[in-house]
Scaffold this motif. Sequence first.
Motif, PDB file in Angstrom:
ATOM      1  N   GLU A 137      15.328  29.962  -1.720  1.00  0.00           N
ATOM      2  CA  GLU A 137      14.752  29.281  -2.881  1.00  0.00           C
ATOM      3  C   GLU A 137      13.606  28.387  -2.434  1.00  0.00           C
ATOM      4  N   GLN A 138      12.518  28.434  -3.159  1.00  0.00           N
ATOM      5  CA  GLN A 138      11.380  27.577  -2.891  1.00  0.00           C
ATOM      6  C   GLN A 138      11.542  26.255  -3.644  1.00  0.00           C
ATOM      7  N   VAL A 139      11.393  25.137  -2.917  1.00  0.00           N
ATOM      8  CA  VAL A 139      11.493  23.819  -3.524  1.00  0.00           C
ATOM      9  C   VAL A 139      10.250  23.021  -3.168  1.00  0.00           C
ATOM     10  N   VAL A 140       9.992  21.996  -3.954  1.00  0.00           N
ATOM     11  CA  VAL A 140       8.893  21.074  -3.697  1.00  0.00           C
ATOM     12  C   VAL A 140       9.487  19.724  -3.309  1.00  0.00           C
ATOM     13  N   VAL A 141       9.078  19.208  -2.163  1.00  0.00           N
ATOM     14  CA  VAL A 141       9.564  17.923  -1.659  1.00  0.00           C
ATOM     15  C   VAL A 141       8.507  16.864  -1.946  1.00  0.00           C
ATOM     16  N   VAL A 142       8.912  15.795  -2.614  1.00  0.00           N
ATOM     17  CA  VAL A 142       8.034  14.662  -2.914  1.00  0.00           C
ATOM     18  C   VAL A 142       8.408  13.510  -1.991  1.00  0.00           C
ATOM     19  N   ASN A 143       7.434  13.003  -1.253  1.00  0.00           N
ATOM     20  CA  ASN A 143       7.671  11.892  -0.327  1.00  0.00           C
ATOM     21  C   ASN A 143       6.824  10.693  -0.742  1.00  0.00           C
TER      22      ASN A 143
ATOM     23  N   SER B 235      10.557  24.703  -7.777  1.00  0.00           N
ATOM     24  CA  SER B 235       9.116  24.958  -7.846  1.00  0.00           C
ATOM     25  C   SER B 235       8.738  25.935  -8.945  1.00  0.00           C
ATOM     26  N   GLY B 236       9.705  26.404  -9.722  1.00  0.00           N
ATOM     27  CA  GLY B 236       9.394  27.391 -10.753  1.00  0.00           C
ATOM     28  C   GLY B 236       8.953  26.756 -12.058  1.00  0.00           C
ATOM     29  N   GLY B 237       8.700  27.612 -13.035  1.00  0.00           N
ATOM     30  CA  GLY B 237       8.320  27.137 -14.363  1.00  0.00           C
ATOM     31  C   GLY B 237       6.822  27.069 -14.568  1.00  0.00           C
ATOM     32  N   ASP B 238       6.445  26.789 -15.826  1.00  0.00           N
ATOM     33  CA  ASP B 238       5.024  26.666 -16.138  1.00  0.00           C
ATOM     34  C   ASP B 238       4.539  25.255 -15.823  1.00  0.00           C
ATOM     35  N   GLN B 239       3.324  24.926 -16.228  1.00  0.00           N
ATOM     36  CA  GLN B 239       2.738  23.627 -15.899  1.00  0.00           C
ATOM     37  C   GLN B 239       3.537  22.480 -16.509  1.00  0.00           C
ATOM     38  N   SER B 240       4.028  22.661 -17.718  1.00  0.00           N
ATOM     39  CA  SER B 240       4.818  21.611 -18.364  1.00  0.00           C
ATOM     40  C   SER B 240       6.131  21.385 -17.621  1.00  0.00           C
ATOM     41  N   ASP B 241       6.778  22.471 -17.216  1.00  0.00           N
ATOM     42  CA  ASP B 241       8.036  22.338 -16.476  1.00  0.00           C
ATOM     43  C   ASP B 241       7.804  21.674 -15.122  1.00  0.00           C
ATOM     44  N   ARG B 242       6.688  21.990 -14.483  1.00  0.00           N
ATOM     45  CA  ARG B 242       6.398  21.393 -13.180  1.00  0.00           C
ATOM     46  C   ARG B 242       6.153  19.895 -13.314  1.00  0.00           C
ATOM     47  N   ALA B 243       5.429  19.494 -14.361  1.00  0.00           N
ATOM     48  CA  ALA B 243       5.167  18.067 -14.558  1.00  0.00           C
ATOM     49  C   ALA B 243       6.472  17.304 -14.785  1.00  0.00           C
ATOM     50  N   LYS B 244       7.380  17.888 -15.549  1.00  0.00           N
ATOM     51  CA  LYS B 244       8.683  17.258 -15.784  1.00  0.00           C
ATOM     52  C   LYS B 244       9.497  17.190 -14.498  1.00  0.00           C
ATOM     53  N   ALA B 245       9.486  18.287 -13.724  1.00  0.00           N
ATOM     54  CA  ALA B 245      10.222  18.301 -12.462  1.00  0.00           C
ATOM     55  C   ALA B 245       9.640  17.287 -11.481  1.00  0.00           C
TER      56      ALA B 245
ATOM     57  N   ARG C 246       0.867  -1.173   0.000  1.00  0.00           N
ATOM     58  CA  ARG C 246       0.000   0.000   0.000  1.00  0.00           C
ATOM     59  C   ARG C 246       0.912   1.235   0.000  1.00  0.00           C
ATOM     60  N   VAL C 247       0.648   2.126  -0.932  1.00  0.00           N
ATOM     61  CA  VAL C 247       1.559   3.240  -1.204  1.00  0.00           C
ATOM     62  C   VAL C 247       0.876   4.553  -0.866  1.00  0.00           C
ATOM     63  N   ALA C 248       1.640   5.433  -0.258  1.00  0.00           N
ATOM     64  CA  ALA C 248       1.179   6.794   0.026  1.00  0.00           C
ATOM     65  C   ALA C 248       2.209   7.775  -0.532  1.00  0.00           C
ATOM     66  N   ALA C 249       1.742   8.902  -1.040  1.00  0.00           N
ATOM     67  CA  ALA C 249       2.639   9.921  -1.595  1.00  0.00           C
ATOM     68  C   ALA C 249       2.100  11.301  -1.253  1.00  0.00           C
ATOM     69  N   SER C 250       3.004  12.258  -1.169  1.00  0.00           N
ATOM     70  CA  SER C 250       2.603  13.622  -0.852  1.00  0.00           C
ATOM     71  C   SER C 250       3.647  14.589  -1.386  1.00  0.00           C
ATOM     72  N   THR C 251       3.243  15.831  -1.559  1.00  0.00           N
ATOM     73  CA  THR C 251       4.148  16.905  -1.964  1.00  0.00           C
ATOM     74  C   THR C 251       3.944  18.083  -1.027  1.00  0.00           C
ATOM     75  N   ARG C 252       5.015  18.804  -0.766  1.00  0.00           N
ATOM     76  CA  ARG C 252       4.941  19.996   0.079  1.00  0.00           C
ATOM     77  C   ARG C 252       6.013  20.988  -0.368  1.00  0.00           C
ATOM     78  N   THR C 253       5.780  22.242  -0.107  1.00  0.00           N
ATOM     79  CA  THR C 253       6.715  23.295  -0.478  1.00  0.00           C
ATOM     80  C   THR C 253       7.532  23.697   0.748  1.00  0.00           C
ATOM     81  N   GLU C 254       8.835  23.823   0.565  1.00  0.00           N
ATOM     82  CA  GLU C 254       9.735  24.228   1.635  1.00  0.00           C
ATOM     83  C   GLU C 254      10.696  25.297   1.117  1.00  0.00           C
ATOM     84  N   THR C 255      11.308  26.003   2.047  1.00  0.00           N
ATOM     85  CA  THR C 255      12.251  27.064   1.715  1.00  0.00           C
ATOM     86  C   THR C 255      13.659  26.597   2.034  1.00  0.00           C
ATOM     87  N   ARG C 256      14.571  26.797   1.103  1.00  0.00           N
ATOM     88  CA  ARG C 256      15.966  26.442   1.287  1.00  0.00           C
ATOM     89  C   ARG C 256      16.824  27.708   1.268  1.00  0.00           C
TER      90      ARG C 256
END
Length: 211
Positions: free
Chosen positions: A159-165, A186-196, A103-113
Amino acid sequence: MKRCLALLPLCLGLAACQSPNPYNAVSAAIPPAPPQAANAVDMSAYPAAPRDFGRYRNWTWLNGQLPPGTQWADSAQVAEAVSNGLDQRGLRPSQNPQAADLRVAASTRTETRIRQVRDDYYDPYYGGAGVGAGYYGGNGYRNGYGGYASVPIVRTYQEQVVVVNISMFDARSGQPVWSASAETGSGGDQSDRAKALRQAVQRALTAYPPS
């Protein structure tokens, strides 16, 4: 006479050694072992067996819920990225969620570096003697004292980053078996975000299965 007096303490000492000991040793009998002890094995006395990750073949979402979405990426985008990443690790979605191995769980959150960048700035008027700094002479060269030198300048910025867990649980026991996280810009348009997002999921799953 003197010899008899010398032997008297020795005789008294021997008599004391032969007197009865006032202390008696008493030992209690060891109680018998319980009947189930002959068949029971204390597994806590042995190290835990290494987990066999090879038996995990398929998976389903924890509690049947998709990963929560954020302003950076919605729930469907996170679910698709994680599902594709698990597929590349040999884990397939279970056709019967009740019989899934994981059973898998995933989440994303924004943090500051806090980042630091060092730049080497060359100062032509930094001390030292010889040609290089000072004033121009009649021959067209810089004469006098001075010389070129590197002066470090450290710049600090946020810098704002997105952490994927990503976390995995054994479907039978419910115990956590593996988890990892990775971050991306965390920057870029929707296409860049999907790739990131896909790249962050791949980095998080690089260590699965653990060696």
